[in-house]
Design a protein around this motif. Sequence first.
Motif, PDB file in Angstrom:
ATOM      1  N   LEU A  17     101.254  -4.549  52.360  1.00  0.00           N
ATOM      2  CA  LEU A  17     100.293  -4.873  53.413  1.00  0.00           C
ATOM      3  C   LEU A  17      98.872  -4.880  52.852  1.00  0.00           C
ATOM      4  CD1 LEU A  17     101.438  -2.913  56.601  1.00  0.00           C
ATOM      5  CD2 LEU A  17     101.543  -5.364  56.176  1.00  0.00           C
ATOM      6  N   LEU A  18      98.557  -3.844  52.078  1.00  0.00           N
ATOM      7  CA  LEU A  18      97.212  -3.726  51.530  1.00  0.00           C
ATOM      8  C   LEU A  18      96.917  -4.895  50.597  1.00  0.00           C
ATOM      9  CD1 LEU A  18      94.728  -1.934  51.528  1.00  0.00           C
ATOM     10  CD2 LEU A  18      95.667  -0.708  49.577  1.00  0.00           C
ATOM     11  N   GLN A  19      97.919  -5.274  49.810  1.00  0.00           N
ATOM     12  CA  GLN A  19      97.718  -6.384  48.886  1.00  0.00           C
ATOM     13  C   GLN A  19      97.425  -7.680  49.647  1.00  0.00           C
ATOM     14  OE1 GLN A  19     100.452  -6.602  45.644  1.00  0.00           O
ATOM     15  NE2 GLN A  19      98.912  -7.827  44.598  1.00  0.00           N
ATOM     16  N   ARG A  20      98.156  -7.903  50.755  1.00  0.00           N
ATOM     17  CA  ARG A  20      97.900  -9.109  51.555  1.00  0.00           C
ATOM     18  C   ARG A  20      96.514  -9.050  52.175  1.00  0.00           C
ATOM     19  NH1 ARG A  20     103.171  -9.169  53.800  1.00  0.00           N
ATOM     20  NH2 ARG A  20     102.467  -9.031  55.955  1.00  0.00           N
ATOM     21  N   LYS A  22      96.330 -19.749  57.402  1.00  0.00           N
ATOM     22  CA  LYS A  22      96.134 -18.444  58.040  1.00  0.00           C
ATOM     23  C   LYS A  22      94.695 -18.307  58.512  1.00  0.00           C
ATOM     24  CE  LYS A  22      99.729 -16.292  55.286  1.00  0.00           C
ATOM     25  NZ  LYS A  22      99.978 -15.676  53.983  1.00  0.00           N
ATOM     26  N   PRO A  23      94.419 -18.756  59.756  1.00  0.00           N
ATOM     27  CA  PRO A  23      93.030 -18.753  60.244  1.00  0.00           C
ATOM     28  C   PRO A  23      92.378 -17.375  60.188  1.00  0.00           C
ATOM     29  CG  PRO A  23      94.612 -19.321  61.993  1.00  0.00           C
ATOM     30  CD  PRO A  23      95.356 -19.327  60.716  1.00  0.00           C
ATOM     31  N   TRP A  24      93.161 -16.302  60.412  1.00  0.00           N
ATOM     32  CA  TRP A  24      92.573 -14.957  60.369  1.00  0.00           C
ATOM     33  C   TRP A  24      92.107 -14.622  58.956  1.00  0.00           C
ATOM     34  CZ3 TRP A  24      91.127 -12.620  64.624  1.00  0.00           C
ATOM     35  CH2 TRP A  24      91.749 -12.980  65.840  1.00  0.00           C
ATOM     36  N   GLY A  25      92.893 -15.060  57.989  1.00  0.00           N
ATOM     37  CA  GLY A  25      92.519 -14.820  56.593  1.00  0.00           C
ATOM     38  C   GLY A  25      91.244 -15.561  56.241  1.00  0.00           C
ATOM     39  N   ILE A  26      91.164 -16.828  56.681  1.00  0.00           N
ATOM     40  CA  ILE A  26      89.963 -17.619  56.393  1.00  0.00           C
ATOM     41  C   ILE A  26      88.754 -16.978  57.071  1.00  0.00           C
ATOM     42  CG2 ILE A  26      88.865 -19.874  56.698  1.00  0.00           C
ATOM     43  CD1 ILE A  26      91.696 -21.094  56.577  1.00  0.00           C
ATOM     44  N   TRP A  42      94.106  -5.059  57.041  1.00  0.00           N
ATOM     45  CA  TRP A  42      95.328  -4.253  57.182  1.00  0.00           C
ATOM     46  C   TRP A  42      95.968  -4.499  58.543  1.00  0.00           C
ATOM     47  CZ3 TRP A  42      98.186  -0.596  54.501  1.00  0.00           C
ATOM     48  CH2 TRP A  42      98.975   0.253  55.259  1.00  0.00           C
ATOM     49  N   LEU A  43      95.130  -4.467  59.594  1.00  0.00           N
ATOM     50  CA  LEU A  43      95.649  -4.700  60.944  1.00  0.00           C
ATOM     51  C   LEU A  43      96.233  -6.104  61.064  1.00  0.00           C
ATOM     52  CD1 LEU A  43      92.855  -2.977  63.075  1.00  0.00           C
ATOM     53  CD2 LEU A  43      95.186  -2.159  62.654  1.00  0.00           C
ATOM     54  N   ALA A  44      95.530  -7.079  60.505  1.00  0.00           N
ATOM     55  CA  ALA A  44      96.016  -8.459  60.556  1.00  0.00           C
ATOM     56  C   ALA A  44      97.336  -8.590  59.802  1.00  0.00           C
ATOM     57  CB  ALA A  44      94.966  -9.401  59.983  1.00  0.00           C
ATOM     58  N   ALA A  45      97.415  -7.937  58.647  1.00  0.00           N
ATOM     59  CA  ALA A  45      98.648  -8.016  57.849  1.00  0.00           C
ATOM     60  C   ALA A  45      99.803  -7.372  58.610  1.00  0.00           C
ATOM     61  CB  ALA A  45      98.438  -7.340  56.493  1.00  0.00           C
ATOM     62  N   ARG A  46      99.516  -6.285  59.330  1.00  0.00           N
ATOM     63  CA  ARG A  46     100.584  -5.610  60.069  1.00  0.00           C
ATOM     64  C   ARG A  46     101.073  -6.437  61.241  1.00  0.00           C
ATOM     65  NH1 ARG A  46      99.958   0.604  61.590  1.00  0.00           N
ATOM     66  NH2 ARG A  46      99.879  -0.412  63.619  1.00  0.00           N
ATOM     67  N   LYS A  47     100.155  -7.197  61.828  1.00  0.00           N
ATOM     68  CA  LYS A  47     100.550  -8.076  62.934  1.00  0.00           C
ATOM     69  C   LYS A  47     101.261  -9.327  62.434  1.00  0.00           C
ATOM     70  CE  LYS A  47      97.707  -6.880  66.834  1.00  0.00           C
ATOM     71  NZ  LYS A  47      98.603  -6.648  67.935  1.00  0.00           N
ATOM     72  N   GLY A  48     101.264  -9.487  61.115  1.00  0.00           N
ATOM     73  CA  GLY A  48     101.949 -10.635  60.537  1.00  0.00           C
ATOM     74  C   GLY A  48     101.150 -11.918  60.579  1.00  0.00           C
ATOM     75  N   VAL A  49      99.827 -11.824  60.784  1.00  0.00           N
ATOM     76  CA  VAL A  49      99.025 -13.049  60.816  1.00  0.00           C
ATOM     77  C   VAL A  49      98.263 -13.234  59.507  1.00  0.00           C
ATOM     78  CG1 VAL A  49      98.767 -13.146  63.305  1.00  0.00           C
ATOM     79  CG2 VAL A  49      97.114 -11.850  61.967  1.00  0.00           C
ATOM     80  N   LEU A  50      98.579 -12.423  58.506  1.00  0.00           N
ATOM     81  CA  LEU A  50      97.889 -12.558  57.223  1.00  0.00           C
ATOM     82  C   LEU A  50      98.919 -12.604  56.100  1.00  0.00           C
ATOM     83  CD1 LEU A  50      94.859 -12.636  56.522  1.00  0.00           C
ATOM     84  CD2 LEU A  50      95.128 -10.312  55.687  1.00  0.00           C
TER      85      LEU A  50
END
Lengths: 169, 146
Positions: A106-109, B105-109, B138-146
């Motif tokens: 997760l942190l890496q992403r 991935k709009p959230w990433g951008i 981290w929150l975005a990655a956990r929600k699966g949008v990153l």
Amino acid sequence: MLQLAGYFALLSLVSVGGIPSVMSEMQRVVVDVQGWMSAAEYTQLFAIAQAAPGPNVLVTALIGWKVAGFSGGFVALGAFCGPAAALAYWVGGYWDRMRDAAWRKLLQRALVPISVGFIVSGGYVLATPQGLSWQGALIAGASAAALYATKLNPLWILAAGGLLGFLLF
Amino acid sequence: MVEERRWIAPADFAEVLALCQFLPGPNVGNVSIVLGRRWFGPVGSLVAFAGLMALPLVWVFALALLYADFSSNPAVRAVVTGVGIAGGGLFIGTAFKLAKPLARKPWGIALAVGCFGVIALGRVSLFAVLPVAALLGWLAARKGVL
């Protein structure tokens, strides 16, 4: 010099993505806050480190050298590499367990877009030593496009930048 | 080390590199620390790191001294400034390569653009930005949008 060492040591631990990620922050402190050199001198020191063979982290040695002579150079390089190296040494032993952990993935992403933002910031700050100018935008834009779209050796791109600098400035 | 001397298997080397890209600090420097430790312990780490840096350090200082002698010449200064700006451009090109997986991935951008805005244009300290950005990421990655 102590100030420089302490600051670089802290910077070492937040340099996710390596030197490019912190070039903007380093410039903010070295040029804007401390006034140790001008933005133009900062970009020129970076140019020397890029043109010389070897890892780009050596720019920290040049900044230290500019601020406090050769001893400053060694101290700055050591301060920037030391804490991260200690961390790498320590984590090196745990990596097998960490590698597949969910939190690490997760942190890496999460760190990808952050590194992207930080690295573009570094490039922007280095490319605008005298504020935005069409000459600077042209050189930086062309060099970014050349790296992105071609397989040219970056040294050729730097050389072209030098030639354009000679013609335009 | 992988191809000529065969000290380490390619997959193993890729593993070490992944670790060092994940950690803060100069990537090649960290590789030298981790491999030095693996083979020869702490002394190995120090020797590997010193070996990696020593010669390039001499080069870079020599070049800096040479430049110091000529930096009053406007033409030399223009060339070196051009090289520095092109180097900044290389960073931007590298970042765009790194950003390829973010294309959909709009959230990433948004996070990347936000980091650029506050760091480069807003001149906010990285020490303030990183914790906030890391939490959002981290929150975005956990929600699966990153």
